[in-house]
Design a protein around this motif. Sequence first.
Motif, short mmCIF file in Angstrom:
data_model
loop_
_atom_site.label_atom_id
_atom_site.label_comp_id
_atom_site.label_asym_id
_atom_site.label_seq_id
_atom_site.Cartn_x
_atom_site.Cartn_y
_atom_site.Cartn_z
N UNK A 1 52.06 31.33 32.84
CA UNK A 1 50.65 31.25 33.22
C UNK A 1 49.83 31.93 32.13
N UNK A 2 48.72 31.30 31.76
CA UNK A 2 47.86 31.88 30.74
C UNK A 2 47.30 33.20 31.23
N UNK A 3 47.07 34.10 30.25
CA UNK A 3 46.59 35.42 30.63
C UNK A 3 45.23 35.33 31.30
N UNK A 4 44.37 34.42 30.84
CA UNK A 4 43.04 34.31 31.44
C UNK A 4 43.13 33.85 32.89
N UNK A 5 44.02 32.90 33.19
CA UNK A 5 44.17 32.43 34.58
C UNK A 5 44.82 33.50 35.44
N UNK A 6 45.74 34.27 34.79
CA UNK A 6 46.35 35.38 35.52
C UNK A 6 45.31 36.42 35.88
N UNK A 7 44.37 36.66 34.98
CA UNK A 7 43.31 37.63 35.25
C UNK A 7 42.46 37.19 36.44
N UNK A 8 42.18 35.89 36.52
CA UNK A 8 41.40 35.38 37.67
C UNK A 8 42.16 35.59 38.96
N UNK A 9 43.49 35.33 38.90
CA UNK A 9 44.31 35.48 40.11
C UNK A 9 44.35 36.92 40.57
N UNK A 10 44.55 37.85 39.61
CA UNK A 10 44.59 39.27 39.96
C UNK A 10 43.27 39.75 40.55
N UNK A 11 42.19 39.21 40.02
CA UNK A 11 40.88 39.60 40.56
C UNK A 11 40.69 39.10 41.99
N UNK A 12 41.24 37.94 42.27
CA UNK A 12 41.15 37.42 43.64
C UNK A 12 41.98 38.26 44.60
N UNK A 13 43.12 38.81 44.08
CA UNK A 13 44.03 39.55 44.94
C UNK A 13 43.81 41.05 44.89
N UNK A 14 42.74 41.48 44.26
CA UNK A 14 42.49 42.92 44.14
C UNK A 14 42.42 43.56 45.51
N UNK A 15 43.06 44.75 45.63
CA UNK A 15 43.10 45.47 46.92
C UNK A 15 41.74 45.99 47.30
N UNK A 16 41.01 46.47 46.33
CA UNK A 16 39.67 47.00 46.59
C UNK A 16 38.66 45.85 46.56
N UNK A 17 37.90 45.65 47.59
CA UNK A 17 36.93 44.54 47.61
C UNK A 17 35.93 44.60 46.47
N UNK A 18 35.69 45.82 45.96
CA UNK A 18 34.70 45.95 44.88
C UNK A 18 35.18 45.23 43.63
N UNK A 19 36.51 45.17 43.44
CA UNK A 19 37.07 44.56 42.23
C UNK A 19 37.28 43.06 42.38
N UNK A 20 36.99 42.48 43.54
CA UNK A 20 37.13 41.05 43.72
C UNK A 20 35.85 40.33 43.30
N UNK A 21 35.94 39.01 43.31
CA UNK A 21 34.73 38.24 43.04
C UNK A 21 33.73 38.49 44.17
N UNK A 22 32.52 38.86 43.81
CA UNK A 22 31.54 39.13 44.88
C UNK A 22 31.11 37.86 45.61
N UNK A 23 31.08 36.74 44.90
CA UNK A 23 30.66 35.49 45.53
C UNK A 23 31.55 34.37 45.06
N UNK A 24 31.52 33.29 45.80
CA UNK A 24 32.28 32.10 45.41
C UNK A 24 31.72 31.49 44.14
N UNK A 25 30.44 31.68 43.92
CA UNK A 25 29.82 31.13 42.71
C UNK A 25 30.39 31.80 41.45
N UNK A 26 30.68 33.12 41.54
CA UNK A 26 31.27 33.82 40.38
C UNK A 26 32.66 33.26 40.09
N UNK A 27 33.45 33.03 41.16
CA UNK A 27 34.78 32.47 40.96
C UNK A 27 34.69 31.07 40.36
N UNK A 28 33.75 30.27 40.86
CA UNK A 28 33.60 28.92 40.33
C UNK A 28 33.20 28.96 38.85
N UNK A 29 32.38 29.93 38.48
CA UNK A 29 31.94 30.04 37.09
C UNK A 29 33.11 30.33 36.15
#
Length: 420
Positions: A1-29
Amino acid sequence: MAESLEAVTLKLLAKNPVNRYPTAEDLRSDLRRYREGAHDLRPVGPAPAAERPAAPSSQAGAGYGRNVRTRRDDGLRRTLLFTVVLAILLVVLGYLVVEFVNTLGVNDEGPVPTQMGLVEVPILIGTPLDEAREILREARFSVQIDYEVNADFPENTVFDQQPSAGTRLEQADTVRLLVSRGTGPMVLLAVVGDAIGDAIRDLEAMGLVVSVVDTEDPVIPAGQVIDQSPPAGAEIVPGSRVIVFVSSGPAVEEVPDLANRPVLDAMNIISQLGWQASTVEESSQVVPEGQVIRTEPPARSALAPGSVVQIVVSAGIPMVVVPPVVSLLEASAVSALEAAGLEVNVLYETLPTNSPNSGRVISQSPMADVEIELGSSVAVVVGATEGAEGEVPVDATGDTGDDAGDPGSGDVTTTVPAGG
């Protein structure tokens, strides 16, 4: 898996909500950038939140606020949706209640007639006639019987019925029974206890001639069959004569004339005739006390046994109270006494000239308020003064005034000898 896609996945799975995507629009971007070839999407700065929590930045705080508002909006939408669904359910429930009430027959036009008063016709085919009649009468149906020749059923057996079994009828409706005559002699139907009209109809349906004989009976109500000849169950052929004995009720007697009999004798006579006696007193000037004046019902009335005869007994001559007439003018006194039902005996007593009692009652006997028999005589003494030529004029007109002793003032005068 590419490092950039892995970074997106880790951000989605972050334990602390602050470190996750705040909105679906950010994830889509980020995903759009990755698809367009921007593969360096790793988060800049400290280690990922899964390894070491990072202090929230002002940008992260702003994202967290947007996330809270989004959740609040979602809650409002869910509440609104729940309210709409609840309202729809209430409307549906109300409709079902209205439909249920309508099925019960409750509406603005009043109750709809139901089948509650109907009775089911029982199965009677193959039943003996007497038993079938009893069943129908217990169900309060009227019975019509017709006889026909039928070789398949014994005589006096129901081989058909109209309407058929299971039909629901109102009480007093008629059920027609077709009864087999069989192939031999008929068996006479039992009609004892039936009303005379029903008995005649059923016997004539068998082709029989009916004769009715009235019989007095102290117990069985009038119009009910008390006997029959020939008896029930006897073999009989069409055209035969059947005699039915019908109760005419208890025998009646005429009330005898008991007037002027002693009350005890009258009561004994009433009792011997099977009646009940009661007494009531009534005053009489003709019938002596303790004797019968009349009866109710009157003499020669027809009366059934057990009836009540009221005996009116004389209480003797009625008593009246003597009215007070002293000081009244003669005519007024006589009128008062006669109105009370008493006879008047007028006596006169000579008074001195110019006496104020001239023409007035000065005494009476019996005295006032004494109780005496109606029609008794009361004596009154009227004062009179000497007039001219030795006559004593007395005013008998009832006029009041000072001219009571004036012989020319009244229509009637009574004279007595002077000094009398």
